[in-house]
Design a protein around this motif. Structure first.
Motif, PDB file in Angstrom:
ATOM      1  N   HIS A  40       0.794  -1.273   0.053  1.00 20.37           N
ATOM      2  CA  HIS A  40       0.128   0.106   0.044  1.00 20.37           C
ATOM      3  C   HIS A  40       0.857   1.308  -0.058  1.00 20.37           C
ATOM      4  O   HIS A  40       2.092   1.208   0.429  1.00 20.37           O
ATOM      5  N   ILE A  41       0.218   2.534  -0.285  1.00 15.49           N
ATOM      6  CA  ILE A  41       0.823   3.451  -0.363  1.00 15.49           C
ATOM      7  C   ILE A  41       0.259   4.504   0.791  1.00 15.49           C
ATOM      8  O   ILE A  41      -1.066   4.593   0.974  1.00 15.49           O
ATOM      9  N   ILE A  42       0.945   5.247   1.549  1.00 17.56           N
ATOM     10  CA  ILE A  42       0.473   6.026   2.408  1.00 17.56           C
ATOM     11  C   ILE A  42       1.032   7.575   2.236  1.00 17.56           C
ATOM     12  O   ILE A  42       2.243   7.681   2.092  1.00 17.56           O
ATOM     13  N   HIS A  43       0.189   8.457   2.068  1.00 16.04           N
ATOM     14  CA  HIS A  43       0.558  10.061   1.815  1.00 16.04           C
ATOM     15  C   HIS A  43       0.603  10.624   3.224  1.00 16.04           C
ATOM     16  O   HIS A  43      -0.375  10.929   3.405  1.00 16.04           O
ATOM     17  N   PHE A  44       1.748  10.866   3.990  1.00 16.52           N
ATOM     18  CA  PHE A  44       2.150  11.509   4.840  1.00 16.52           C
ATOM     19  C   PHE A  44       1.717  13.062   4.558  1.00 16.52           C
ATOM     20  O   PHE A  44       2.542  13.552   3.765  1.00 16.52           O
ATOM     21  N   ARG A  45       0.905  13.696   5.213  1.00 15.52           N
ATOM     22  CA  ARG A  45       0.502  15.203   4.730  1.00 15.52           C
ATOM     23  C   ARG A  45      -0.103  16.094   5.921  1.00 15.52           C
ATOM     24  O   ARG A  45      -0.723  15.214   6.714  1.00 15.52           O
ATOM     25  N   PRO A  46      -0.153  17.118   5.882  1.00 12.88           N
ATOM     26  CA  PRO A  46      -0.961  18.091   6.705  1.00 12.88           C
ATOM     27  C   PRO A  46      -2.519  17.931   6.386  1.00 12.88           C
ATOM     28  O   PRO A  46      -2.892  17.593   5.067  1.00 12.88           O
ATOM     29  N   GLN A  47      -3.515  18.215   7.095  1.00 11.06           N
ATOM     30  CA  GLN A  47      -4.887  18.100   7.065  1.00 11.06           C
ATOM     31  C   GLN A  47      -5.251  19.019   5.712  1.00 11.06           C
ATOM     32  O   GLN A  47      -6.261  18.818   5.015  1.00 11.06           O
ATOM     33  N   SER A  48      -4.595  20.062   5.633  1.00 15.97           N
ATOM     34  CA  SER A  48      -4.952  21.071   4.580  1.00 15.97           C
ATOM     35  C   SER A  48      -4.490  20.666   3.178  1.00 15.97           C
ATOM     36  O   SER A  48      -4.821  21.238   2.159  1.00 15.97           O
ATOM     37  N   VAL A  49      -3.757  19.760   3.081  1.00 17.01           N
ATOM     38  CA  VAL A  49      -3.518  19.000   1.669  1.00 17.01           C
ATOM     39  C   VAL A  49      -4.021  17.864   1.314  1.00 17.01           C
ATOM     40  O   VAL A  49      -4.179  16.894   2.117  1.00 17.01           O
ATOM     41  N   THR A  70       0.570   0.496   9.688  1.00 14.00           N
ATOM     42  CA  THR A  70       1.197  -0.021  10.917  1.00 14.00           C
ATOM     43  C   THR A  70       2.716  -0.193  10.633  1.00 14.00           C
ATOM     44  O   THR A  70       3.079  -0.936   9.663  1.00 14.00           O
ATOM     45  N   TYR A  71       3.453   0.498  11.523  1.00 14.07           N
ATOM     46  CA  TYR A  71       4.884   0.236  11.256  1.00 14.07           C
ATOM     47  C   TYR A  71       5.635  -0.186  12.520  1.00 14.07           C
ATOM     48  O   TYR A  71       5.365   0.754  13.604  1.00 14.07           O
ATOM     49  N   LEU A  72       6.310  -1.115  12.645  1.00 15.27           N
ATOM     50  CA  LEU A  72       7.065  -1.782  13.919  1.00 15.27           C
ATOM     51  C   LEU A  72       5.992  -1.749  14.973  1.00 15.27           C
ATOM     52  O   LEU A  72       6.383  -1.375  15.973  1.00 15.27           O
ATOM     53  N   GLY A  73       4.692  -1.993  14.813  1.00 17.96           N
ATOM     54  CA  GLY A  73       3.750  -2.399  15.844  1.00 17.96           C
ATOM     55  C   GLY A  73       3.128  -1.073  16.167  1.00 17.96           C
ATOM     56  O   GLY A  73       2.284  -0.969  17.013  1.00 17.96           O
ATOM     57  N   LEU A  74       3.397   0.265  15.353  1.00 17.99           N
ATOM     58  CA  LEU A  74       2.892   1.580  15.819  1.00 17.99           C
ATOM     59  C   LEU A  74       1.888   1.940  14.507  1.00 17.99           C
ATOM     60  O   LEU A  74       2.186   1.929  13.443  1.00 17.99           O
ATOM     61  N   LEU A  75       0.614   2.184  15.312  1.00 23.95           N
ATOM     62  CA  LEU A  75      -0.175   2.764  13.962  1.00 23.95           C
ATOM     63  C   LEU A  75       0.054   4.216  13.604  1.00 23.95           C
ATOM     64  O   LEU A  75      -0.057   4.915  14.664  1.00 23.95           O
ATOM     65  N   LEU A  76       0.267   4.404  12.509  1.00 25.13           N
ATOM     66  CA  LEU A  76       0.489   5.814  11.879  1.00 25.13           C
ATOM     67  C   LEU A  76      -0.720   6.227  10.969  1.00 25.13           C
ATOM     68  O   LEU A  76      -1.041   5.291  10.074  1.00 25.13           O
ATOM     69  N   ASN A  77      -1.314   7.434  11.126  1.00 32.53           N
ATOM     70  CA  ASN A  77      -2.128   7.804  10.125  1.00 32.53           C
ATOM     71  C   ASN A  77      -1.670   8.830   9.218  1.00 32.53           C
ATOM     72  O   ASN A  77      -0.366   9.130   9.373  1.00 32.53           O
ATOM     73  N   GLU A  78      -2.263   9.251   8.203  1.00 35.02           N
ATOM     74  CA  GLU A  78      -1.735   9.820   7.031  1.00 35.02           C
ATOM     75  C   GLU A  78      -1.446  11.362   7.656  1.00 35.02           C
ATOM     76  O   GLU A  78      -0.726  12.052   6.859  1.00 35.02           O
ATOM     77  N   TYR A  79      -1.846  11.709   8.438  1.00 32.89           N
ATOM     78  CA  TYR A  79      -1.700  13.035   9.343  1.00 32.89           C
ATOM     79  C   TYR A  79      -0.648  13.243  10.186  1.00 32.89           C
ATOM     80  O   TYR A  79      -0.278  14.025  10.957  1.00 32.89           O
ATOM     81  N   LEU A  80       0.002  11.770  10.397  1.00 34.27           N
ATOM     82  CA  LEU A  80       0.990  11.425  11.800  1.00 34.27           C
ATOM     83  C   LEU A  80       0.524  12.238  12.879  1.00 34.27           C
ATOM     84  O   LEU A  80       1.147  12.918  13.733  1.00 34.27           O
ATOM     85  N   ASP A  81      -0.744  11.984  13.229  1.00 35.15           N
ATOM     86  CA  ASP A  81      -1.410  12.174  14.499  1.00 35.15           C
ATOM     87  C   ASP A  81      -0.873  11.290  15.611  1.00 35.15           C
ATOM     88  O   ASP A  81      -1.374  10.141  15.629  1.00 35.15           O
ATOM     89  N   TYR A  82      -0.272  11.806  16.475  1.00 36.79           N
ATOM     90  CA  TYR A  82       0.361  10.834  17.399  1.00 36.79           C
ATOM     91  C   TYR A  82      -0.635  10.468  18.470  1.00 36.79           C
ATOM     92  O   TYR A  82      -0.260   9.372  19.182  1.00 36.79           O
ATOM     93  N   CYS A  83      -1.616  11.202  18.420  1.00 37.38           N
ATOM     94  CA  CYS A  83      -2.876  10.718  19.472  1.00 37.38           C
ATOM     95  C   CYS A  83      -3.229   9.347  19.094  1.00 37.38           C
ATOM     96  O   CYS A  83      -3.609   8.653  20.001  1.00 37.38           O
ATOM     97  N   VAL A  84      -3.353   9.176  17.571  1.00 39.75           N
ATOM     98  CA  VAL A  84      -3.858   7.890  17.167  1.00 39.75           C
ATOM     99  C   VAL A  84      -2.979   6.803  17.598  1.00 39.75           C
ATOM    100  O   VAL A  84      -3.332   5.609  18.304  1.00 39.75           O
TER     101      VAL A  84
END
Length: 121
Positions: A40-49, A70-84
């Motif tokens: 899969h592809i994930i596009h890390f970006r700010p919410q304004s983009v 999920t990378y090394l057991g950590l769930l990352l979302n496209e906005y790099l919201d570390y609360c998630v």
């Protein structure tokens, strides 16, 4: 033969497609294939983009753009919201702690419980 897991990182769509093409060519030469259902592809970006609408391909297969990864057991979302990520880790730790407490109670307390972790190579 399995390569198992690789990450490709690029600053823009064209560069990512270029390395995907290189990967596909390398796989062809070395008798391997990329599994399009697990890639899969994930596009890390700010919410304004806006999320990319680029059609990424590896060989003859299109790759899906996803919002979570999920990378090394950590769930990352496209906005790099570390609360998630923190919430996911907290839930996992909570489940593990609940299991440990239940096991302790089952054997009569913490002093009677031993944990062994074995790693097989």
């Amino acid at each position: 033969m399995y390569a198992d897991d690789i990450k490709l990182i690029a600053e823009n769509e064209e560069n990512l497609q270029f390395v995907l093409t290189l990967l596909s060519d390398w796989c062809g030469v070395n008798g391997m294939v990329v599994n399009p259902t697990k890639s899969h592809i994930i596009h890390f970006r700010p919410q304004s983009v806006n999320r990319t609408s680029f059609n990424f391909t590896c060989g003859e297969h299109s790759l899906q753009v996803v919002g979570r990864y999920t990378y090394l057991g950590l769930l990352l979302n496209e906005y790099l919201d570390y609360c998630v990520t923190a919430k996911c880790v907290a839930q996992s730790v909570g489940r593990a702690l609940g299991l440990l407490i239940a096991k302790c109670k089952a054997v009569g307390g913490l002093l009677n419980l031993m944990i062994v972790q074995c790693v097989l190579l």
